[in-house]
Write a protein that holds these residues in place. Structure first.
Motif, PDB file in Angstrom:
ATOM      1  N   ILE A   1       0.846  -1.190   0.064  1.00  0.00           N
ATOM      2  CA  ILE A   1       0.012   0.066   0.176  1.00  0.00           C
ATOM      3  C   ILE A   1       1.008   1.205   0.257  1.00  0.00           C
ATOM      4  O   ILE A   1       2.057   1.374   0.726  1.00  0.00           O
ATOM      5  N   THR A   2       0.378   2.189  -0.890  1.00  0.00           N
ATOM      6  CA  THR A   2       1.246   3.291  -0.729  1.00  0.00           C
ATOM      7  C   THR A   2       0.368   4.700  -0.159  1.00  0.00           C
ATOM      8  O   THR A   2       1.141   6.020  -0.090  1.00  0.00           O
TER       9      THR A   2
ATOM     10  N   ILE B   1      -1.984   3.618   5.290  1.00  0.00           N
ATOM     11  CA  ILE B   1      -0.986   3.056   6.042  1.00  0.00           C
ATOM     12  C   ILE B   1      -1.195   3.602   7.341  1.00  0.00           C
ATOM     13  O   ILE B   1      -0.908   2.789   8.437  1.00  0.00           O
ATOM     14  N   GLU B   2      -1.432   4.670   7.609  1.00  0.00           N
ATOM     15  CA  GLU B   2      -1.648   5.320   8.859  1.00  0.00           C
ATOM     16  C   GLU B   2      -2.629   4.496   9.713  1.00  0.00           C
ATOM     17  O   GLU B   2      -2.556   4.370  10.791  1.00  0.00           O
TER      18      GLU B   2
ATOM     19  N   GLY C   1       0.525  -0.226   8.621  1.00  0.00           N
ATOM     20  CA  GLY C   1       1.531  -0.571   7.852  1.00  0.00           C
ATOM     21  C   GLY C   1       1.382  -0.381   6.413  1.00  0.00           C
ATOM     22  O   GLY C   1       0.251  -0.150   6.119  1.00  0.00           O
ATOM     23  N   LYS C   2       2.130  -1.151   5.511  1.00  0.00           N
ATOM     24  CA  LYS C   2       2.071  -1.133   3.872  1.00  0.00           C
ATOM     25  C   LYS C   2       1.915  -2.284   3.499  1.00  0.00           C
ATOM     26  O   LYS C   2       1.280  -2.399   2.342  1.00  0.00           O
ATOM     27  N   GLU C   3       2.124  -3.487   4.128  1.00  0.00           N
ATOM     28  CA  GLU C   3       1.828  -4.782   3.546  1.00  0.00           C
ATOM     29  C   GLU C   3       0.239  -5.408   4.249  1.00  0.00           C
ATOM     30  O   GLU C   3      -0.056  -5.536   5.124  1.00  0.00           O
TER      31      GLU C   3
ATOM     32  N   LYS D   1      -0.791   6.997   2.014  1.00  0.00           N
ATOM     33  CA  LYS D   1      -0.510   7.453   3.613  1.00  0.00           C
ATOM     34  C   LYS D   1      -1.579   7.156   4.417  1.00  0.00           C
ATOM     35  O   LYS D   1      -1.161   6.802   5.638  1.00  0.00           O
TER      36      LYS D   1
ATOM     37  N   TYR E   1      -4.210   1.646   9.347  1.00  0.00           N
ATOM     38  CA  TYR E   1      -4.184   0.263   9.532  1.00  0.00           C
ATOM     39  C   TYR E   1      -2.513  -0.341  10.072  1.00  0.00           C
ATOM     40  O   TYR E   1      -2.513  -1.320  10.399  1.00  0.00           O
TER      41      TYR E   1
ATOM     42  N   ASP F   1       1.259  -6.775   7.674  1.00  0.00           N
ATOM     43  CA  ASP F   1       0.882  -5.668   8.861  1.00  0.00           C
ATOM     44  C   ASP F   1      -0.561  -5.547   8.944  1.00  0.00           C
ATOM     45  O   ASP F   1      -1.121  -5.577   9.983  1.00  0.00           O
TER      46      ASP F   1
END
Length: 155
Positions: free
Chosen positions: A22-23, A28-29, A33-35, A25, A31, A73
């Motif tokens: 995931i890119t 990512i914030e 994480g990025k994966e 932001k 959840y 993640d």
């Protein structure tokens, strides 16, 4: 072309499990994480089938368990909701090897109105296992298991 049954869909893992990077932001914030894992539908059915009578599980516990299992993640919340419902529909479609889908609640303890046989079936099954169902709202009534956190099954 003939439509697939719920059980055919349940057993079609395509290219899953897969981890998507995931890119965004905000995502990512939110959840942490990025994966992001996209787990196959059968995994949800297998986990839902383990919950014993008198116990409950929520979508959050299932998602966390799967993310840990695949070292991601977090697990995609949208596909989790779809595949949990698919597992319930597939179970209802079968003559045997049914799973106790009514024991899987939404993350806040809410009953799932999309399950087979509508909300009354899930309500009846949970009450028969000793759970107390409460309502919230006046017009758009929603049903919840009272003190559901005390009855969470540890996967």
């Amino acid at each position: 072309m003939k439509r697939k049954t719920f059980n055919e869909k349940l057993n079609d893992s395509k290219d899953m499990p897969k981890i998507v990077i995931i890119t965004d932001k905000k995502v990512i914030e939110r959840y942490g994480g990025k994966e992001m894992l996209i787990a196959p539908p059968i995994e949800y059915s297998n986990l839902m089938s383990k919950v014993p009578e008198g116990m409950l599980i929520t979508t959050n516990e299932i998602r966390k368990y799967l993310a840990d299992k695949y070292d991601a993640d977090f697990t995609c919340p949208m596909t989790a909701g779809i595949f949990i419902n698919l597992a319930a529909q597939a179970s209802a479609e079968r003559e045997d090897n049914k799973i106790p889908f009514w024991r899987t609640l939404k993350s806040d303890g809410q009953l799932n109105p999309k399950y087979p046989h509508a909300i009354n079936y899930q309500k009846k099954m949970l009450e028969s296992e000793g759970h107390n169902i409460i309502t919230k709202g006046r017009k758009n009534i929603q049903y919840y298991v009272e003190d559901f956190e005390d009855k969470i099954y540890n996967l």
